[in-house]
Design a protein around this motif. Structure first.
Motif, short mmCIF file in Angstrom:
data_model
loop_
_atom_site.label_atom_id
_atom_site.label_comp_id
_atom_site.label_asym_id
_atom_site.label_seq_id
_atom_site.Cartn_x
_atom_site.Cartn_y
_atom_site.Cartn_z
N GLN A 172 -95.70 29.91 35.09
CA GLN A 172 -96.32 31.04 35.78
C GLN A 172 -97.84 30.91 35.88
O GLN A 172 -98.42 31.14 36.93
CB GLN A 172 -95.96 32.35 35.05
N ASN B 154 -92.66 45.32 37.06
CA ASN B 154 -94.08 45.15 36.78
C ASN B 154 -94.58 43.73 36.99
O ASN B 154 -95.77 43.47 36.86
CB ASN B 154 -94.38 45.56 35.33
N SER B 155 -93.70 42.79 37.29
CA SER B 155 -94.12 41.40 37.45
C SER B 155 -93.15 40.67 38.38
O SER B 155 -92.07 41.17 38.69
CB SER B 155 -94.18 40.68 36.09
N ASP C 225 -91.49 36.70 39.01
CA ASP C 225 -91.28 35.34 38.50
C ASP C 225 -91.51 34.37 39.66
O ASP C 225 -90.58 33.96 40.34
CB ASP C 225 -89.86 35.21 37.93
#
Length: 301
Positions: free
Chosen positions: A62, A262-263, A265
């Protein structure tokens, strides 16, 4: 009375040569071979760079995806991204669903559009011009306007949460471009072939499937590729049809599995995108020659 005489052939050739000057082809033909090769190689690299960057991102973690900027070489390839996309995100199941939906849709669209194009090209009947006008008009109708009635009809028929309903919805559109391609191609086929087949006792279906459709292999390859791309990348209809059945998701809808609350990948999504694009790239590599021949043959008419 016009007394102007035609220009001599030498003058016409000079005029034609002057008109063709300063075009891209004329300029490139005057440059050395290695300069043209370098220019075209650079243009090709810029064209495929986003795909190369995506492949590179699928092998990074990431932090490295954003820290490396435009760099293409990962510090250490992380093949676990593909394992996570295939197993944990369920892309193995999504790939099977996508293949079933895409292949079924392509077969239905090819047969239906080939028959429609053949009838419009070879038969004269009342309402033919009206049908052609309606087909052309539907080219200007945005796809979003048809989603609501399609979903409503599918729900009334009990097909909303099924692969069969998804296939019928994707293959039931107008597909005007495919019909016009077949229509333009069948116009060029000599009528003597039909007459010979009819004399031999062939009916409509036998004449179409055993004589006309095999002749239209270039157009069939073109329509197959166009329908394959559109169905493989379809998002809105598969999303609605699999909204309450995640196990029915296709690859394009499955990308949502990498988007969290919230994120995101990003490396896993890049790996999933590479898995999704590989069949498309392979199919285009196999059918590109027929694709060009089909478009050229249909446009001639």
């Amino acid at each position: 009375m016009n007394t102007t005489t035609a220009a001599p052939p030498q003058v016409r050739r000079v005029r034609r040569r002057n008109r063709n000057r300063w075009t891209v082809g004329w300029v490139l033909s005057r440059l050395p071979y290695w300069i043209v090769a370098v220019f075209l190689s650079g243009a090709a690299f810029l064209w495929i760079y986003p795909f190369l960057w995506m492949v590179s991102a699928s092998l990074k973690d990431q932090l490295e995806v954003f820290a490396s900027g435009l760099g293409l070489l990962p510090d250490k390839p992380i093949w676990e991204n593909y394992q996570r996309a295939w197993g944990e995100a369920g892309f193995g199941k999504y790939l099977v669903n996508t293949v079933i939906v895409t292949v079924s849709t392509v077969v239905i669209v090819v047969v239906r559009c080939a028959m429609a194009g053949y009838v419009l090209a070879r038969y004269r009947f009342a309402g033919r011009r009206v049908a052609l006008t309606i087909l052309v008009v539907t080219l200007f109708v945005p796809t979003g306007y048809t989603i609501i009635p399609v979903i409503d009809i599918s729900q009334r028929l009990g097909l909303l949460n099924s692969l069969a309903g998804m296939i019928i919805a994707l293959s039931g559109g107008a597909h005007v471009a495919a019909i016009l391609l077949y229509m333009g191609y069948f116009r060029q086929v000599p009528r003597e072939l039909e007459e010979a087949a009819v004399i031999d006792g062939a009916g409509f279906l036998s004449l179409f499937f055993r004589v006309m459709l095999p002749l239209a292999i270039p157009v069939t390859a073109t329509v197959t590729l166009m329908t394959f791309l559109a169905t493989w990348n379809a998002f809105f209809l598969p999303l609605v049809f699999s909204f309450s059945r995640p196990d029915l998701r296709t690859l394009s809808v499955g990308m949502l599995a990498f988007v969290g609350e919230n994120s995101v990948d990003w490396s896993g999504m890049a790996a999933a995108a590479v898995i999704s694009l590989l069949p498309v790239v392979l199919l285009f590599a196999l059918l590109q020659r027929y694709f060009v021949e089909g478009v050229a043959g249909a446009v001639k008419s």
